[in-house]
Design a protein around this motif. Structure first.
Motif, PDB file in Angstrom:
ATOM      1  N   ARG A 147       7.056   2.003  12.715  1.00 37.62           N
ATOM      2  CA  ARG A 147       7.796   3.160  13.240  1.00 37.62           C
ATOM      3  C   ARG A 147       8.863   3.574  12.235  1.00 37.62           C
ATOM      4  NH1 ARG A 147       9.827   2.672  19.294  1.00 37.62           N
ATOM      5  NH2 ARG A 147       7.576   3.001  19.588  1.00 37.62           N
ATOM      6  N   PRO A 148       8.815   4.820  11.754  1.00 33.61           N
ATOM      7  CA  PRO A 148       9.848   5.286  10.825  1.00 33.61           C
ATOM      8  C   PRO A 148      11.215   5.313  11.519  1.00 33.61           C
ATOM      9  CG  PRO A 148       7.914   6.703  10.800  1.00 33.61           C
ATOM     10  CD  PRO A 148       7.775   5.819  11.992  1.00 33.61           C
ATOM     11  N   PRO A 149      12.299   5.344  10.718  1.00 31.69           N
ATOM     12  CA  PRO A 149      12.302   5.416   9.243  1.00 31.69           C
ATOM     13  C   PRO A 149      12.151   4.034   8.619  1.00 31.69           C
ATOM     14  CG  PRO A 149      14.536   5.514  10.056  1.00 31.69           C
ATOM     15  CD  PRO A 149      13.657   5.473  11.283  1.00 31.69           C
ATOM     16  N   PHE A 150      11.603   3.998   7.420  1.00 34.61           N
ATOM     17  CA  PHE A 150      11.530   2.760   6.657  1.00 34.61           C
ATOM     18  C   PHE A 150      11.534   3.124   5.177  1.00 34.61           C
ATOM     19  CE2 PHE A 150       7.232   4.068   7.848  1.00 34.61           C
ATOM     20  CZ  PHE A 150       6.583   4.116   6.621  1.00 34.61           C
ATOM     21  N   THR A 151      11.945   2.178   4.375  1.00 33.08           N
ATOM     22  CA  THR A 151      12.009   2.375   2.926  1.00 33.08           C
ATOM     23  C   THR A 151      11.048   1.416   2.246  1.00 33.08           C
ATOM     24  OG1 THR A 151      14.337   3.039   3.056  1.00 33.08           O
ATOM     25  CG2 THR A 151      13.507   2.343   0.903  1.00 33.08           C
ATOM     26  N   LEU A 152      10.236   1.932   1.331  1.00 28.75           N
ATOM     27  CA  LEU A 152       9.280   1.105   0.610  1.00 28.75           C
ATOM     28  C   LEU A 152       9.765   0.876  -0.819  1.00 28.75           C
ATOM     29  CD1 LEU A 152       5.914   2.720   1.764  1.00 28.75           C
ATOM     30  CD2 LEU A 152       7.134   0.776   2.763  1.00 28.75           C
ATOM     31  N   ARG A 153       9.438  -0.305  -1.349  1.00 33.40           N
ATOM     32  CA  ARG A 153       9.758  -0.650  -2.733  1.00 33.40           C
ATOM     33  C   ARG A 153       8.496  -1.230  -3.373  1.00 33.40           C
ATOM     34  NH1 ARG A 153      13.453  -2.772   0.455  1.00 33.40           N
ATOM     35  NH2 ARG A 153      12.637  -4.878   0.116  1.00 33.40           N
ATOM     36  N   PRO A 154       7.576  -0.370  -3.805  1.00 30.41           N
ATOM     37  CA  PRO A 154       6.315  -0.859  -4.366  1.00 30.41           C
ATOM     38  C   PRO A 154       6.532  -1.691  -5.625  1.00 30.41           C
ATOM     39  CG  PRO A 154       6.208   1.497  -3.863  1.00 30.41           C
ATOM     40  CD  PRO A 154       7.642   1.097  -3.757  1.00 30.41           C
ATOM     41  N   ASP A 155       5.738  -2.744  -5.749  1.00 23.55           N
ATOM     42  CA  ASP A 155       5.747  -3.565  -6.955  1.00 23.55           C
ATOM     43  C   ASP A 155       5.037  -2.784  -8.058  1.00 23.55           C
ATOM     44  OD1 ASP A 155       5.310  -5.347  -8.998  1.00 23.55           O
ATOM     45  OD2 ASP A 155       4.443  -6.915  -7.753  1.00 23.55           O
ATOM     46  N   PRO A 156       5.725  -2.390  -9.122  1.00 21.86           N
ATOM     47  CA  PRO A 156       5.104  -1.539 -10.138  1.00 21.86           C
ATOM     48  C   PRO A 156       3.969  -2.218 -10.900  1.00 21.86           C
ATOM     49  CG  PRO A 156       7.273  -2.277 -10.862  1.00 21.86           C
ATOM     50  CD  PRO A 156       7.136  -2.685  -9.425  1.00 21.86           C
ATOM     51  N   TYR A 157       3.940  -3.552 -10.881  1.00 16.45           N
ATOM     52  CA  TYR A 157       2.855  -4.243 -11.582  1.00 16.45           C
ATOM     53  C   TYR A 157       1.538  -4.101 -10.828  1.00 16.45           C
ATOM     54  CZ  TYR A 157       0.029  -7.849 -13.791  1.00 16.45           C
ATOM     55  OH  TYR A 157      -0.982  -8.509 -14.437  1.00 16.45           O
ATOM     56  N   GLU A 158       1.597  -4.152  -9.482  1.00 19.31           N
ATOM     57  CA  GLU A 158       0.381  -4.146  -8.670  1.00 19.31           C
ATOM     58  C   GLU A 158       0.054  -2.785  -8.061  1.00 19.31           C
ATOM     59  OE1 GLU A 158      -0.582  -7.338  -5.963  1.00 19.31           O
ATOM     60  OE2 GLU A 158       1.149  -8.483  -6.662  1.00 19.31           O
ATOM     61  N   VAL A 159       1.068  -1.993  -7.764  1.00 19.76           N
ATOM     62  CA  VAL A 159       0.880  -0.783  -6.961  1.00 19.76           C
ATOM     63  C   VAL A 159       1.247   0.454  -7.772  1.00 19.76           C
ATOM     64  CG1 VAL A 159       1.530   0.423  -4.848  1.00 19.76           C
ATOM     65  CG2 VAL A 159       1.360  -2.083  -4.857  1.00 19.76           C
ATOM     66  N   ALA A 160       0.258   1.311  -7.976  1.00 23.08           N
ATOM     67  CA  ALA A 160       0.507   2.561  -8.696  1.00 23.08           C
ATOM     68  C   ALA A 160       1.027   3.650  -7.768  1.00 23.08           C
ATOM     69  CB  ALA A 160      -0.775   3.036  -9.380  1.00 23.08           C
ATOM     70  N   GLU A 161       0.655   3.564  -6.484  1.00 21.08           N
ATOM     71  CA  GLU A 161       1.003   4.644  -5.550  1.00 21.08           C
ATOM     72  C   GLU A 161       0.856   4.136  -4.115  1.00 21.08           C
ATOM     73  OE1 GLU A 161      -0.553   9.236  -4.631  1.00 21.08           O
ATOM     74  OE2 GLU A 161      -1.786   7.835  -5.796  1.00 21.08           O
ATOM     75  N   VAL A 162       1.733   4.615  -3.244  1.00 19.13           N
ATOM     76  CA  VAL A 162       1.623   4.388  -1.805  1.00 19.13           C
ATOM     77  C   VAL A 162       1.518   5.747  -1.138  1.00 19.13           C
ATOM     78  CG1 VAL A 162       2.668   3.384   0.258  1.00 19.13           C
ATOM     79  CG2 VAL A 162       3.017   2.290  -1.964  1.00 19.13           C
ATOM     80  N   PHE A 163       0.570   5.923  -0.234  1.00 24.35           N
ATOM     81  CA  PHE A 163       0.390   7.218   0.415  1.00 24.35           C
ATOM     82  C   PHE A 163      -0.165   7.003   1.820  1.00 24.35           C
ATOM     83  CE2 PHE A 163      -3.532   6.139  -1.703  1.00 24.35           C
ATOM     84  CZ  PHE A 163      -4.528   6.540  -0.831  1.00 24.35           C
TER      85      PHE A 163
END
Length: 217
Positions: A147-163
């Protein structure tokens, strides 16, 4: 390719909201006859395909985000330099480690490591069928509500994009398509969910097929 006649979507899936989704997945999670619990995988569309003798246990989260305009599925695109499944669209998740209490704990840990979403932000509401890949993974998928709101912090080594993609894409009668390609001289078939310029295929598409069936059962 083939499409449209693989599944049909009835009125019972139109306007699916949080509580109805929860009810259907909890029903799916409750003890079921062995005929309702099965191991799915890349072999579903390829009779005769044998998985590797040794399978690595893994788990993923199928995150369902509650947006004001409807439910959406959160996905990631893996970076191009990874050794396994580089550049593919996937759910957050990965291998089960010795310190993990169980597969669900592994799915939540991997989700936090990959996209920065802490376990307390996820309400796990159901488990789908185990999925076995040709590449040697035995994946247990869990469905979690976010349930929003939430903040994401993708790992740049593994994740190019979150959508995110609308849940309606999974329920669309035109999805999934069945595609094929030649692998080591053998024609292999696989599911594809298409949304705009994205092609969701492989294990991710196979798990979405199972998710769809769980919602329609």
């Amino acid at each position: 390719m083939e499409q449209g006649d693989i599944f049909s979507v009835g009125r019972e899936t139109v306007g699916l909201d949080r509580e109805e989704l929860r009810r259907r997945l909890l029903r799916f999670e409750s003890p079921l006859p062995s005929s309702r619990r099965r191991v799915r995988g890349d072999h579903d569309l390829n009779p005769g395909m044998r998985p590797p003798a040794q399978l690595r246990p893994a788990a993923v989260l199928v995150p369902v985000v509650e947006r004001e305009d409807g439910l959406r599925i959160l996905l990631t695109r893996r970076t191009d330099h990874l050794a396994a499944h580089a550049g593919q669209i996937s759910f957050p998740g990965g291998g089960v480690e010795p310190e993990d209490e169980n597969e669900m704990a592994a799915a939540l840990r991997e989700t936090e490591e990959e996209i920065g979403l802490p376990p307390e932000r996820v309400e796990v509401v159901g488990r789908l069928d185990t999925y076995v890949t040709r590449s040697g993974f035995r994946i247990v998928p869990y469905v979690g509500m976010i349930r929003p709101p939430f903040t994401l912090r993708p790992d740049p080594y593994e994740v190019a994009e979150v959508f995110e993609v609308p849940l309606d894409i999974v329920l669309d009668p035109g999805n999934p398509e069945r595609h094929s390609r030649t692998v080591q001289g053998t024609q292999r078939y696989f599911y594809v969910f298409q949304h705009e310029d994205r092609f969701i295929w492989g294990a991710t598409a196979g798990i979405l097929v199972n998710f769809r069936q769980a919602l329609m059962s």
